[in-house]
Scaffold this active site. Structure first.
Site, short mmCIF file in Angstrom:
data_model
loop_
_atom_site.label_atom_id
_atom_site.label_comp_id
_atom_site.label_asym_id
_atom_site.label_seq_id
_atom_site.Cartn_x
_atom_site.Cartn_y
_atom_site.Cartn_z
N ASP A 113 5.19 -41.02 63.35
CA ASP A 113 5.40 -39.83 64.18
C ASP A 113 6.88 -39.49 64.34
O ASP A 113 7.76 -40.36 64.23
CB ASP A 113 4.82 -40.05 65.59
CG ASP A 113 3.32 -40.23 65.60
OD1 ASP A 113 2.69 -40.00 64.54
OD2 ASP A 113 2.77 -40.61 66.66
N HIS A 166 6.34 -45.16 64.40
CA HIS A 166 7.35 -44.10 64.49
C HIS A 166 8.44 -44.36 63.46
O HIS A 166 8.95 -45.50 63.37
CB HIS A 166 7.96 -44.05 65.90
CG HIS A 166 6.95 -43.73 66.97
ND1 HIS A 166 6.09 -44.67 67.48
CD2 HIS A 166 6.66 -42.55 67.59
CE1 HIS A 166 5.31 -44.09 68.39
NE2 HIS A 166 5.64 -42.80 68.48
#
Length: 505
Positions: free
Chosen positions: A301, A447
């Site tokens: 992300d 992430h």
């Protein structure tokens, strides 16, 4: 003129009579040095009477007769004393022998009982370690552990270890032998009672284990049939038909067996082996299909991030695995444009995370549409493809979000494994969290904005591959099962996986 008899009689003088009187007094107990004067006078009178009488008696010699009488009396007294003493000794010997026999008998019975008791308790405690999943009725297992787990001495009321060391010794006294025999006997009854109770509980657990085995066999057979049928269905046109024909026959045989009662591991062994072999033959002949194999999708992300995204891409490229990147539209500028091109060129999937890290359900319908459209346009301009996957920031969504995603031809993809890399910022912690919680069909949330995440990738990939996992993109994981406007946390959420993820290897 006197004859000889008269002469002899006359010769008995007073001294002889005194001597005879004295002997008579000794025999009759009249002579006693401890008597008083009156007794002495009585003796004198008696002596005088005897003397007078003796003058009228024929001459006799009583002394040898008296001696013989006294000797016989002494011998008899001695014999009586010896007999009594010997009788007492014999009685005590018999009593000791009886106490020893009783003690030894009690110890023998105790030894037999404690051997059975100890073996029963040991076996019960081992049986009590049976996993609860292997027992049809777990209450029976709990009952057995309660009975078998109680301290022996507290149940028996005696120290069994001390009794086991005790021996009935011939050198012990009667009282000690009787006490020890009592202790042996006192232990036998409660041990016998507890042995019966524990054995009964153990038999119930064993029966429950057999019941569960039957359930497990039927469950396993049902699972294999379901898996085989899915493999048969998805393999049409992808493998040699002879393999599929063999698989179909194995499915029919297993289905017929399912209808019988009293399934056991032995009775189903051959059929299940044939079914597993036929299933593996078809599956191995097919290209990778995540409905049939253990697959996991790594997702990242918040990028592109010019500092850390390249490190993540380098780690993935070195490991040789693809991933899915959900990017923010506002980050697709400057050098990040080329970074996004590289991401797509290296075989990774690009999804939308809207324009910025703003929770989508908090936006108005108009602002939501604008955010999604702007991001999709930016991705398409760089990669040439419009995204079909959407991830809501923080996983926050609403029906409005789903409706807009459907209108834009996108599925909402969340996750079922949170790496918590955003929280720990530690590579080792990230590895442990992912590896310990991943299941087949999982979508892992990471992430590409943290260097620690890039450092965690090599170990995540290696350790999951060692467990037989295949790394794929989200679209590959869902195998075309994802539909616009629907939400997915893992592969199991798809209608294509109504029977669950069918991977067992």
């Amino acid at each position: 003129m006197r004859d000889e008899h008269d002469a002899d009689s006359a010769d008995i003088n007073s001294g002889d009579f005194d001597s005879l009187a004295s002997q008579w007094a000794d025999v009759t107990g009249l002579s006693d040095g401890g008597t008083d004067d009156m007794a002495s006078e009585d003796r004198h009178d008696a002596s005088a009477d005897i003397t007078a009488s003796a003058r009228r008696l024929p001459h006799s010699r009583p002394k040898p007769l008296l001696i013989a009488f006294l000797s016989v009396f002494a011998v008899l007294a001695l014999i009586a004393g010896v007999t009594i003493a010997r009788g007492v000794a014999d009685f005590r010997a018999q009593a000791h022998a009886e106490a020893l026999r009783s003690c030894q008998s009690a110890q023998s019975k105790y030894a037999t009982t404690v051997t059975t008791y100890t073996a029963t308790m040991k076996a019960a405690r081992e049986l009590g370690k049976t996993p609860s999943d292997d027992v049809a009725n777990t209450k029976l297992l709990d009952m057995l552990n309660d009975l078998a787990g109680t301290n022996d001495s507290s149940v028996i009321g005696l120290d069994l270890n001390a009794l086991n060391e005790s021996q009935c010794s011939g050198s012990a006294g009667i009282d000690d032998l009787n006490t020890l025999a009592g202790s042996f006997n006192d232990a036998i009854t409660p041990m016998f009672k507890r042995t019966g109770e524990v054995q009964y509980a153990a038999d119930n657990v064993k029966a429950s284990i057999e019941d569960q085995k039957s359930v497990n066999v039927r469950t396993r057979l049902s699972y294999l049939v379901s898996t085989a049928q899915t493999v048969l269905d998805v393999s049409a046109g992808k493998v040699d038909e002879s393999l599929r024909t063999a698989l179909s026959g194995a499915i029919d045989a297993a289905t017929a067996l399912q209808k019988t009662n009293n399934l056991t591991a032995e009775s189903t062994k051959g059929v299940m082996a044939d079914l597993q072999s036929a299933t593996d033959a078809v599956r191995d002949a097919m290209p990778l299909d995540c409905r049939l194999s253990k697959c996991v999708a790594l997702t990242f992300d918040d990028g592109p991030d010019k500092t850390n995204t390249p490190k993540v891409l380098d780690a993935l490229n070195k490991a040789g695995v693809p991933a899915t990147f959900f990017v923010q539209g506002q980050n697709i500028t400057g050098s990040n444009v080329d970074l996004l091109k590289r991401t797509a060129a290296e075989g990774h999937e690009i999804g939308s995370m809207s324009w910025s890290h703003t929770q989508l359900h908090a936006l108005s319908a108009g602002d939501l549409k604008t955010s999604l459209d702007k991001t999709s346009d930016a991705i398409e301009n760089v990669t040439g493809s419009r995204p079909t996957l959407l991830r809501a920031p923080d996983g926050a969504w609403s029906d409005t979000v789903l409706n807009q995603a459907k209108a834009d031809g996108m599925s909402l993809v969340l996750w079922n494994i949170d790496s918590q890399d955003w929280k720990s910022r530690d590579a080792n912690a990230t590895v442990k969290q992912v590896v310990d919680t991943t299941l087949s069909g999982s979508i892992v949330d990471l992430h590409d904005t943290y260097g620690s995440t890039a450092r965690a990738i090599p170990q995540i990939v290696k350790r999951l591959q060692d467990q037989g996992y295949h790394f794929v993109t989200v679209s590959k994981l869902l195998e075309g099962g994802a539909r616009p406007g629907e939400i997915y946390y893992s592969a199991g959420d798809s209608d294509a996986y109504a029977g669950g993820v069918l991977a067992d290897r």
